[in-house]
Design an enzyme around this catalytic site. Structure first.
Site, PDB file in Angstrom:
ATOM      1  N   HIS A 138      27.411  -7.132 -66.826  1.00 38.01           N
ATOM      2  CA  HIS A 138      27.717  -8.559 -66.642  1.00 38.01           C
ATOM      3  C   HIS A 138      27.494  -9.337 -67.937  1.00 38.01           C
ATOM      4  O   HIS A 138      28.281 -10.223 -68.279  1.00 38.01           O
ATOM      5  CB  HIS A 138      26.799  -9.178 -65.575  1.00 38.01           C
ATOM      6  N   GLN A 172      26.441 -15.191 -63.629  1.00 33.69           N
ATOM      7  CA  GLN A 172      26.902 -15.346 -62.235  1.00 33.69           C
ATOM      8  C   GLN A 172      26.519 -16.706 -61.637  1.00 33.69           C
ATOM      9  O   GLN A 172      27.022 -17.064 -60.571  1.00 33.69           O
ATOM     10  CB  GLN A 172      26.334 -14.229 -61.359  1.00 33.69           C
ATOM     11  N   CYS A 189      28.599  -6.499 -55.471  1.00 33.02           N
ATOM     12  CA  CYS A 189      28.209  -7.510 -56.448  1.00 33.02           C
ATOM     13  C   CYS A 189      28.273  -8.865 -55.760  1.00 33.02           C
ATOM     14  O   CYS A 189      29.222  -9.130 -55.008  1.00 33.02           O
ATOM     15  CB  CYS A 189      29.174  -7.465 -57.631  1.00 33.02           C
ATOM     16  N   LEU A 190      27.301  -9.723 -56.026  1.00 32.96           N
ATOM     17  CA  LEU A 190      27.290 -11.032 -55.360  1.00 32.96           C
ATOM     18  C   LEU A 190      28.507 -11.875 -55.734  1.00 32.96           C
ATOM     19  O   LEU A 190      28.884 -12.785 -55.000  1.00 32.96           O
ATOM     20  CB  LEU A 190      26.003 -11.792 -55.689  1.00 32.96           C
ATOM     21  N   HIS A 210      24.577  -2.128 -64.086  1.00 29.10           N
ATOM     22  CA  HIS A 210      25.489  -3.137 -63.522  1.00 29.10           C
ATOM     23  C   HIS A 210      25.242  -4.512 -64.164  1.00 29.10           C
ATOM     24  O   HIS A 210      26.184  -5.207 -64.553  1.00 29.10           O
ATOM     25  CB  HIS A 210      25.270  -3.193 -62.007  1.00 29.10           C
ATOM     26  N   GLU A 211      23.971  -4.892 -64.271  1.00 33.83           N
ATOM     27  CA  GLU A 211      23.654  -6.243 -64.769  1.00 33.83           C
ATOM     28  C   GLU A 211      23.894  -6.372 -66.270  1.00 33.83           C
ATOM     29  O   GLU A 211      24.352  -7.417 -66.731  1.00 33.83           O
ATOM     30  CB  GLU A 211      22.211  -6.618 -64.413  1.00 33.83           C
ATOM     31  N   GLY A 221      20.391  -7.632 -57.655  1.00 31.20           N
ATOM     32  CA  GLY A 221      20.359  -8.088 -59.044  1.00 31.20           C
ATOM     33  C   GLY A 221      21.278  -9.271 -59.247  1.00 31.20           C
ATOM     34  O   GLY A 221      22.199  -9.507 -58.458  1.00 31.20           O
TER      35      GLY A 221
HETATM   36 NI    NI Z   1      27.160  -8.063 -60.116  1.00 28.89          NI
END
Ligand code: NI
Length: 162
Positions: free
Chosen positions: A139, A54, A93-94, A135-136, A49
């Site tokens: 963000h 991000q 997480c990226l 999670h997203e 995701g």
């Molecule tokens: Ni993330």
């Protein structure tokens, strides 16, 4: 399409709240290109995701791909309207490369969102999809997983040499 630069841990933008995308903007080239670029960037880094913040854009847009037959899912202005139960999961997480930790996420979520064609949709998710949506959406609210992890579970995994 293009790969966008990721924003990483320590970048203040990750703590900022993203803004709703007005319905009339969804069909614009700017937003559609952003969505395509987000999908390409997520795939490039093998992410499940990615939220627009991000890649430095404070808009409420999320892309998720569980690499199953559903393909990438695009969620614009997503709202979690219901959660049920809990699951303890391993998460990364990226924006936090090579860091993994255990975290409690809802076992199920029901979310409403607008798709990239501008249609309001509802999804009932469990397991990994419920985790990813949770999670997203965090963000989009300026929250990162590392602030919610189960204490003592953070692991740094050395990247494999290619
Ligand atoms: Ni993330």
């Amino acid at each position: 399409m293009a790969i966008r630069n990721l924003r990483y841990q320590g970048d203040d933008i990750l703590k900022k709240k993203s803004k709703e995308v007005p319905e009339e903007e969804i069909s614009t080239e700017k937003i559609q290109t952003l969505i395509d670029d987000m999908i390409e960037t997520m795939h490039k880094y093998n992410g499940v995701g990615l939220a627009a913040v991000q890649v430095g854009v404070l808009k409420r847009i999320v892309v998720i791909d569980l690499y199953d037959d559903k393909g990438p899912i695009v969620l614009i202005n997503p709202v979690i309207i219901k959660t049920k139960g809990e699951q303890e999961v391993e998460e990364g997480c990226l924006s936090f490369p090579n860091e993994f930790a255990k975290i409690i996420r809802p076992a199920e979520v029901v979310a409403e969102y607008t798709d990239r064609e501008g249609k309001r949709m509802q999804v009932k998710a469990k397991e990994l999809l419920a985790q990813a949506i949770s999670h997203e959406v965090d963000h989009l609210n300026g929250e990162v997983f590392i602030d919610k992890i189960i204490p003592g579970t953070l692991e740094y995994v050395e990247p494999e040499e290619n």
